[in-house]
Design an enzyme around this catalytic site. Structure first.
Site, PDB file in Angstrom:
ATOM      1  CG  HIS A  63       0.919   3.831   6.632  1.00 38.47           C
ATOM      2  ND1 HIS A  63       1.092   4.763   7.810  1.00 38.47           N
ATOM      3  CD2 HIS A  63       1.062   4.567   5.596  1.00 38.47           C
ATOM      4  CE1 HIS A  63       1.041   6.006   7.500  1.00 38.47           C
ATOM      5  NE2 HIS A  63       0.847   5.900   6.066  1.00 38.47           N
ATOM      6  CG  ASN A 136      -0.482  10.894   7.629  1.00 38.77           C
ATOM      7  OD1 ASN A 136      -0.486   9.779   7.973  1.00 38.77           O
ATOM      8  ND2 ASN A 136      -0.024  11.466   6.537  1.00 38.77           N
TER       9      ASN A 136
END
Ligand code: NDP
Length: 511
Positions: A63, A136
């Site tokens: 990320h 997510n």
């Protein structure tokens, strides 16, 4: 940027001393116009160079590439019967938020539009402390045993010898860890290449608990559904933009917010009683499964709006730290093994990346009226006053500390964690399923293929093309394993992918 009418700030060194010139290093002079050697006493030069060498902090291992903004969450529907969480109580209740949406595998400077899951993180600054949602843009995950987390992510990154992103590793991992099939189906649908971050949803994936006043609870899954819709790019468009306009999603969000075109999401929840969980077809702690909407319909709760760009990307977004362990009273974790592991791993990553006092940084600092955590003291870059002379040990009779009334099942009995009335079944259930892959793991993937993609014109064809292009770039040793895995979804799908990969092979040979 200051405008012409804004007075120019007077330049100083970092310690505050005014300084004559920030653009030249100090040089020795005997008074003649000829200037000689530079001087070690030049604090400004040394600070400037030394700070530059240190201005990067460790990049997130996953990320790293992200975009974010400030916003507001507003309750639109009453769920006070389900939770005591104050930010979820009272229609019209508003809380300030900070969001960060990211790709997962690639590095900080990588292109926005590549095929990947998007991380979808939200920090809600509530009067009871921060509530983080670290979600997510797909509702399921590739694994359900947390020990596989580093392996999964490495297989999506660069090969240790070549330093090249390696589709052979990718399929080698997934062919041999087939519990990920449902997540793979979502990743290789066109939603794997969203048009912008404004067009993605945020799903908890995990099952959480909402805890009500009397300590009873319900299981929930959270869904933030984009009010912009779920627009996507084709694989070809995403590849083109990755080369021509790699910051496309970053610019899109920044420009939308700057223009006052504020993106928003509707928060809905699915709610399941503990009794329902006990006999439900799907193990609710298995993060590779959804709860079909027909079984547990979405119930609207509130609205999230992004309304302000970060003032400074590093200060507001790079330094932001989100963790599934950051919860307010009225929301509680479950036995989901991935959730349990993430509750350790995320704060641990923040300690490594930002230092042990990362909660004190302005972007992470709780907005609760009182933050009193005096047994968490000292450490690099303490900036909160460090609780002055207050005791740094527990149970001081000289300076007693009081405690909030128990408000959730996890703290009701002085921190003895008791399973709820209908939860003891969960213990064995969690242990049994994690490593075994069975035909049940293909059922929801099959529903997605037939019912969801099958109902949208062209989506099954896009899916086959998206997967085949990726498999064809891998070494042939892993092809059969991948065809077999997709054949377990449906034999037709496996056959279609095989045909497309072989076609791609012939095409490449003819080039
Ligand atoms: P529904 O028909 O009620 O819902 C289908 C879901 O699929 C919707 O949530 C929709 O998202 C999502 N969807 C639609 N098109 C795509 C796409 N191209 N790529 C990814 N997701 C898409 O069915 P069920 O609830 O019975 O679920 C059927 C299957 O849908 C599941 O097996 C799962 O694979 C998938 N799914 C289910 C979700 C759930 O929580 N039940 C959530 C997301 C996917 P949207 O909400 O934006 O309309």
């Amino acid at each position: 940027m200051g405008s012409v009418s804004t007075p120019s700030p007077v330049y100083t060194l970092a310690e505050g001393a005014p300084y004559a010139d920030s653009t030249t290093a100090q040089r020795f002079s005997d008074g003649s116009p000829v200037k000689g050697l530079m001087l070690l006493q030049d604090t400004q030069l040394i600070e400037t160079l030394a700070h530059f060498s240190r201005e990067r902090i460790p990049e997130r291992v996953v990320h790293a590439r992200a975009v974010g903004g400030w916003g507001e969450f507003e309750v639109t529907h009453d769920i006070s019967h389900l939770t005591t969480a104050k930010f979820l109580n009272g229609i019209g209740t508003k809380s300030k938020t900070l969001s960060r949406i990211s790709t997962v595998g690639p590095e900080r400077g990588s292109a926005d539009t590549i095929r990947d899951v998007r991380g979808w993180s939200l920090k809600i600054f509530t009067e009871e402390g921060n509530q983080d949602f670290v979600f997510n843009d797909i509702p399921v995950f590739f694994i359900r045993d947390p020990i596989k987390f580093p392996s999964l992510n490495r297989s999506h990154k660069r090969h240790p010898a070549t330093n090249i992103t390696d589709s052979t590793m990718f399929w080698d991992f997934h062919n041999n860890n087939q519990e990920g099939i449902h997540a793979l189906m979502l990743l290789f649908s066109d939603r794997g290449t969203p048009k912008s971050v404004r067009h993605v949803n945020g799903y908890s994936g995990h099952t959480y608990k909402l805890v009500s006043k009397d300590g009873s609870f319900n299981y929930v899954k959270f869904h933030f559904i984009s009010n912009q819709g779920n627009d996507t790019l084709t694989a070809a468009e995403a590849t083109r933009l990755a080369g021509e306009d790699p910051d496309n999603h970053t610019a899109d969000l920044h420009n939308s917010i700057a223009a006052g075109n504020f993106p928003s999401w509707t928060l809905s929840i699915q709610v399941m009683t503990p009794q329902q969980a006990e006999t439900y077809r799907w193990n609710i702690f298995d993060m590779t499964k959804v709860w079909p909407h027909a079984d547990f319909p979405l119930q609207p709760v509130g609205k999230l709006t992004f309304n302000k760009n970060p003032d400074n990307y590093f200060a507001d977004i790079e330094q932001a730290a989100f963790s599934p362990s950051t919860m307010v009273p009225g929301i509680a974790p479950t036995a989901d093994p991935i959730l349990q592991a993430r509750m350790f791993a995320y704060p641990d990553a923040a300690r490594y990346r930002l230092g042990v006092n990362y909660q004190q940084l302005p972007c992470n600092r709780a907005a609760a009226a009182t933050v009193y955590s005096p047994y968490q003291r000292d450490g690099a870059s303490t900036i909160n006053g460090n609780y002055g002379g207050d005791p740094n040990y527990v149970r001081s009779a000289l300076h007693p500390v009081s405690f909030a009334a128990a408000s959730s099942s996890s703290n009701k009995n002085k921190n003895v964690f008791t399973l709820g009335k209908h939860e003891t079944w969960a213990l064995g259930s969690v242990a049994e399923y994690t490593s075994e892959v069975t035909d049940e793991d293909f059922v929801q993937a099959r529903v997605f293929w037939k019912k969801v993609l099958g109902a949208q014109e062209g989506q099954q064809e896009h899916f086959v093309g998206n997967v085949a292009g990726h498999i064809a770039s891998a070494r042939e040793e892993v092809w059969e394993g991948a065809f077999d895995m997709f054949s377990r979804v449906t034999p037709d799908l496996g056959a279609a992918i095989r045909a497309a990969v072989l076609e791609e092979k012939v095409r490449k040979l003819q080039l």
